[in-house]
Write a protein that holds these residues in place. Structure first.
Motif, short mmCIF file in Angstrom:
data_model
loop_
_atom_site.label_atom_id
_atom_site.label_comp_id
_atom_site.label_asym_id
_atom_site.label_seq_id
_atom_site.Cartn_x
_atom_site.Cartn_y
_atom_site.Cartn_z
N TRP A 1 -9.40 22.75 59.38
CA TRP A 1 -10.52 22.59 59.48
C TRP A 1 -11.45 23.72 60.17
O TRP A 1 -12.30 24.37 59.57
CB TRP A 1 -11.05 21.48 60.37
CG TRP A 1 -12.47 20.99 60.55
CD1 TRP A 1 -13.32 20.44 59.43
CD2 TRP A 1 -13.33 20.91 61.80
NE1 TRP A 1 -14.63 20.08 60.01
CE2 TRP A 1 -14.49 20.48 61.39
CE3 TRP A 1 -12.91 21.44 63.00
CZ2 TRP A 1 -15.56 20.44 62.51
CZ3 TRP A 1 -13.97 21.32 64.06
CH2 TRP A 1 -15.44 20.91 63.53
N ARG B 1 -9.79 26.60 60.31
CA ARG B 1 -9.96 27.94 59.08
C ARG B 1 -10.91 27.95 58.30
O ARG B 1 -11.46 29.25 57.97
CB ARG B 1 -8.62 27.72 58.32
CG ARG B 1 -8.30 28.99 57.45
CD ARG B 1 -7.57 28.51 56.33
NE ARG B 1 -8.45 27.71 55.44
CZ ARG B 1 -8.12 27.37 54.04
NH1 ARG B 1 -7.17 27.96 53.50
NH2 ARG B 1 -9.05 26.41 53.43
N ASP B 2 -11.31 26.90 57.68
CA ASP B 2 -12.72 27.01 56.76
C ASP B 2 -14.09 27.32 57.49
O ASP B 2 -14.59 28.34 57.00
CB ASP B 2 -12.92 25.82 56.12
CG ASP B 2 -11.90 25.56 55.14
OD1 ASP B 2 -10.80 26.23 54.93
OD2 ASP B 2 -11.99 24.40 54.17
N THR C 1 -13.60 31.18 58.33
CA THR C 1 -13.59 32.34 57.07
C THR C 1 -15.24 32.21 56.37
O THR C 1 -15.35 32.81 55.19
CB THR C 1 -12.54 31.87 56.15
OG1 THR C 1 -12.74 30.56 55.61
CG2 THR C 1 -11.11 32.19 56.62
N ALA D 1 -16.46 29.54 55.21
CA ALA D 1 -16.84 28.64 54.17
C ALA D 1 -17.58 27.50 54.44
O ALA D 1 -18.24 26.62 54.05
CB ALA D 1 -15.61 28.01 53.61
N PRO E 1 -15.68 21.87 56.54
CA PRO E 1 -15.33 21.09 55.38
C PRO E 1 -15.37 19.46 55.82
O PRO E 1 -15.39 19.26 57.00
CB PRO E 1 -14.12 21.28 54.75
CG PRO E 1 -13.41 21.76 55.94
CD PRO E 1 -14.66 22.61 57.07
N HIS F 1 -0.91 22.17 52.61
CA HIS F 1 -1.51 23.51 52.85
C HIS F 1 -0.33 24.46 53.03
O HIS F 1 0.52 24.01 54.13
CB HIS F 1 -2.62 23.61 53.61
CG HIS F 1 -3.32 24.87 53.84
ND1 HIS F 1 -4.13 25.43 52.65
CD2 HIS F 1 -3.08 25.85 54.81
CE1 HIS F 1 -4.30 26.72 53.13
NE2 HIS F 1 -3.85 27.08 54.25
N GLU G 1 -3.76 33.69 58.21
CA GLU G 1 -4.59 32.22 58.60
C GLU G 1 -4.19 31.78 59.96
O GLU G 1 -5.26 31.26 60.62
CB GLU G 1 -4.17 31.13 57.56
CG GLU G 1 -4.85 31.38 56.12
CD GLU G 1 -4.57 30.48 54.93
OE1 GLU G 1 -5.38 30.14 54.33
OE2 GLU G 1 -3.46 29.98 55.02
#
Length: 384
Positions: free
Chosen positions: A286, A288-289, A292, A294, A297, A308, A314
């Protein structure tokens, strides 16, 4: 000890769930936090994130206030760069008119255009290559380097959707001063006209500043004698810098005679360590997104997290957040929170908990409240 515990709720949307599910979960958790004796219930502001439903904090705070009876309710924090001082005072004044003495207006610098000025002039920020360290039992990890995130074209476009065309937010300090002036009935237009915020003027709204470093937010809070919230859960590397900067700048005010600091922590409690570790597995994916660019999520399941395949890059991106999350049994987490309280000198702790299952999230807060009460009683007994 007698250090209050409070709640920060992001209104997370679980994988397979909906925004409506998340908002109903927020109301349910708020009612339970009220019953458990938590001191405050703060709602965060996030936009264009598929996994977070808290896009309109004033609206949600009003709903939470109506669903509870004792607990203070507020923002942690509104993105001041996307709002005008008058609009915020009217919104929070309206809530306070119906729920007097229970409303907090937490202000953050997010939404201001241009490069961040969250740094005290003449005081260089420590380089991101600095090694982590342990300070009296509290882990202070290496700083996260936000350069790539800040430069993300996607984030820049999303931010532009929240600004009026050609709009420009005034300086953060000026906006805070205007908010205080509207609340106190002291706002004057350049032409000398008096302007009154109704509702809002005279409202018993507690104004807070939230910050991640010892820069502008900490300085503004200190110089105006306002309470300050420092983010260990988002920026653990700079929490001591933030608290020190605030205390150094503090001047007594009508609101506060002495500095008052709340420090946040990301927490997940379960009856045993194995269960807690399993529930915590999706957290890294969570984060990580988010880092980055994004966006947050829908919160993954444990199975999705295990599927994953992680790269070294990462893992490095999220390691500071994983290492500083307090995960485990109630007793273990309460003891670690006590270290955070002691090292930062926090007057209050703000706990945020995320898990895929709502029941597990509620249970975490229940177990923590009981463990913190026991630790408090034990500490008081030892002192006596």
């Amino acid at each position: 000890m007698t250090t209050p515990l409070s709640v920060l709720d992001l209104s997370p949307i679980p994988s397979g769930g909906s925004a409506a599910d998340a908002l109903r979960n927020t109301l349910d958790l708020a009612r339970r936090a009220d019953e458990l004796g938590y001191h405050r219930y703060w709602l965060a502001e996030h936009h264009l994130a598929a996994g977070v439903a808290g896009s309109a904090p004033a609206v949600l705070i009003g709903l939470v206030a109506a669903a509870t009876s004792r607990i203070r309710v507020g923002s942690g924090a509104v993105q001041l760069g996307h709002q005008t001082p008058l609009a915020l005072v009217e919104q929070f004044g309206l809530i306070e008119a119906l729920h007097p003495g229970r409303v907090d207006l937490g202000l953050g610098r997010s939404g201001h255009r241009g490069p961040s000025s969250e740094k005290t002039p003449g005081t260089p920020r420590e380089p991101v290559t600095r090694a982590g360290r342990v300070v009296d039992g509290l882990l202070i990890p290496p700083p996260f380097d936000p350069t790539r995130l800040i430069a993300s074209p996607r984030l820049a476009f999303q931010a532009s959707l929240l600004w009026q065309p050609g709009g420009h937010a005034p300086a953060f300090a000026d906006q805070v001063d205007d908010i205080l002036a509207f609340l106190h009935g002291e706002y004057r237009a350049p032409e000398g006209w008096t302007v009154h915020a109704v509702p809002g003027e005279g409202a018993d709204v507690e104004v807070w500043i939230l910050g991640s470093s010892g820069g502008e937010s900490a300085r503004v809070a200190g110089e105006r004698g306002l309470p300050f919230a420092a983010n260990y859960h988002v920026s653990p590397a700079t929490v001591l810098e933030a608290v020190a900067g605030y205390r150094e700048a503090f001047k007594p005010s009508a609101a506060l005679a002495e500095p008052y600091v709340i420090v946040s922590a990301d927490v997940l409690v379960a009856p045993d360590d194995d269960t807690a570790a399993e529930l915590a597995e999706p957290y890294g994916l969570w984060v990580r997104d988010i880092r980055t660019g994004a966006g947050a999520p829908p919160y993954p399941t444990t199975g999705q997290a295990r599927a994953h395949t992680w790269s070294d890059e990462e893992r490095a991106l999220v390691q500071d957040r994983i290492d500083t999350r307090f995960v485990g049994t109630p007793e273990r987490v309460a003891e670690r929170l006590d270290v955070l309280r002691r090292v930062t000198g926090a007057d209050e702790l703000l706990v945020t908990t995320i898990a895929h299952g709502h029941a597990e999230r509620v249970r975490s807060y229940e177990l923590l409240a009981a463990a913190w009460h026991e630790l408090d009683a034990r500490t008081e007994g030892t002192a006596a």
